[in-house]
Write a protein that holds these residues in place. Structure first.
Motif: not given
Length: 481
Positions: A429-453
């Motif tokens: 939630l914190a990341m897409i509040d900053i930029d709603g265009r972020l994709t699941a793969p990019r968020i997963a990579k930066n948070l070190n979690i899986s895309e499914s999560t």
């Protein structure tokens, strides 16, 4: 008052005669600026003869003494003939010569009666030339950095502009269309700031001051002042900050040197670069005050005179917003150079870069006439522990001294539905509040979690009414409610 390139006045006389020509200069200045063209005596080699040379040197002083105007005089080619060109700036308010007001219009100089003078004064009150479009009559294209000029205009670097007059004319036309030069061949303030090596010589305060203050305010322990074109100021400021004021930790001794706040939370270089660029691009240069960068042991603050529209709050600044620059001509030129995108994404880019680097999110403050951005350099600030350290053991304490409003709202909404959010839900939630265009793969990579999560978090947040999808899955974006 302002005048378009097409309406800039041009008057021609065979020679300089004090009374007539000073009245002309007065009228042209009141009409928005322009040029006075005089015949010049040159020999067969193009060298100026003595009489013309004396006149050329005397004219600026005569005009300054009689009208308090600063005019430039140059030898130019006009329709294949050598001439003296007197470049006349627009007067910020109507001026008079020997008590009479003149206005140059339709090729003639008119002395104004009381009624016409009242109209001129009224129009002067209604029209205000923006700072960035005001001419700098002391300078010409020859004073600009030709490397920067050719980079901006796309001209060949090998072109000899003293010989290729067609190329020079094309360059001047491009600069005029961009608002970096006037129709009479003088750079504007924006042109000087972007294309001159020493803009502070013409624009007071067009520099960046950096100071290290330790753990207290007051007098800086040491300081630097950065000069150069706007682009050079950005790069030099960032280099100085990271080489001198915010050096990296000493790997051999595991000790931390000056300005690193115990080695934790050094802001990402790209975020600082974007913040310095924003400050220089949106500054109110009429203030004559340099950008001030203050380095403390626990924070880095960038302060400039100039702010977004007064109706904006910090929340509006941090949210999605249109680009509303203080200096639209300058920003448009930087955009054409590919230095900024011009879409109002600078703030979200800074916040996202800090989150991806695992450093605390910067703090913003809007004052009456100033904007400040402060990068905390304290590992106990904001969400540094929860967002930046996914590798911590599960039993490690999560330091969280202050939560963003969006996460407080999310927790309250979850409690109202007799459920709770996971730590990953809050991070997403914190990341897409900053930029709603972020994709699941990019968020997963930066948070070190899986895309499914990440996608499970999307679903939970959507079910709780905290986010909504605007547009298609491919080209849309997430909007935090």
């Amino acid at each position: 008052m302002a005048a378009s390139d097409a309406s800039l006045a041009i008057a021609r006389r065979s020679s300089w005669r004090d009374e007539e020509c000073l009245e002309l200069v007065c009228g042209i200045s009141n009409a928005g600026g322009g040029r006075l063209i005089l015949d010049a005596d040159v020999d067969s080699r193009g060298a100026v003869k003595r009489r013309t040379n004396r006149t050329m040197k005397a004219i600026p002083g005569i005009i300054a003494q009689s009208l308090s105007l600063t005019c430039a005089v140059e030898l130019v080619l006009d329709s294949g003939r050598f001439c003296l060109e007197v470049v006349i700036p627009p007067s910020p308010e109507p001026i008079s010569y020997h008590g009479s007001f003149f206005f140059f219009r339709d090729g003639e100089n008119h002395e104004l009666d009381d009624e016409a003078l009242d109209r001129l004064l009224q129009r002067d009150m209604e029209v205000d030339t923006k700072w960035e479009l005001r001419p700098v009559v002391q300078a010409s294209i020859d004073d600009l950095n030709m490397g920067l000029v050719t980079r901006f205009t796309g001209a060949s670097r090998d072109t000899d502009l003293t010989q290729d007059l067609d190329e020079l004319s094309a360059i001047e036309l491009t600069l005029r269309h961009a608002g970096l030069m006037t129709g009479v061949g003088t750079p504007t303030n924006a042109g000087i700031l972007l294309l001159h090596d020493h803009p502070h010589q013409y624009i007071p305060g067009a520099t960046v001051r950096i100071g290290f203050f330790g753990s207290h305010g007051g007098t800086p322990i040491f300081e630097d002042e950065v000069f150069g074109s706007l682009i050079e100021q950005v790069h030099t400021t960032v280099e100085l900050l990271f080489d001198k004021y915010l050096p990296e930790e000493d790997a051999k001794t595991t000790s931390y040197r000056l300005g690193t706040a115990g080695g934790h939370g050094r802001p990402p270089r790209d975020a600082v670069h974007e913040a310095v660029l924003n400050a220089l691009a949106h500054k109110n240069y009429d203030s004559g005050t340099p950008i001030q960068v203050s380095v403390f042991t626990d924070r880095l603050c960038i302060d400039n005179v100039g702010r977004p529209p007064r109706t904006w709050t910090v929340a509006a600044l941090l949210g999605r917003h249109t680009s509303r620059p203080n200096n639209p001509t300058l920003v448009a030129a930087l955009r054409s150079l590919g230095i900024i995108d011009g879409w109002g994404n600078g703030i979200s880019s800074i916040r996202l870069q800090c989150m991806e680097a695992g450093t605390p999110e910067p703090l913003f403050e809007l004052r009456d006439d100033e904007t400040m951005i402060c990068f905390p350099m304290d590992s106990d600030s904001l969400l540094a522990a929860s967002v930046a350290r996914p590798d911590l053991p599960s039993n490690a304490p999560q330091v969280r001294t202050e939560l963003p409003e969006v996460q407080l709202t999310a927790r309250a909404r979850a409690q109202a539905h007799d459920t709770s959010l996971t730590l990953n839900d809050e991070k997403v939630l914190a990341m897409i509040d900053i930029d709603g265009r972020l994709t699941a793969p990019r968020i997963a990579k930066n948070l070190n979690i899986s895309e499914s999560t990440v996608r499970r978090s999307f679903r939970r947040l959507r079910e709780l009414g905290l986010i909504d999808r605007i547009g298609s899955d491919k080209s849309g974006f997430w909007q935090v409610k």
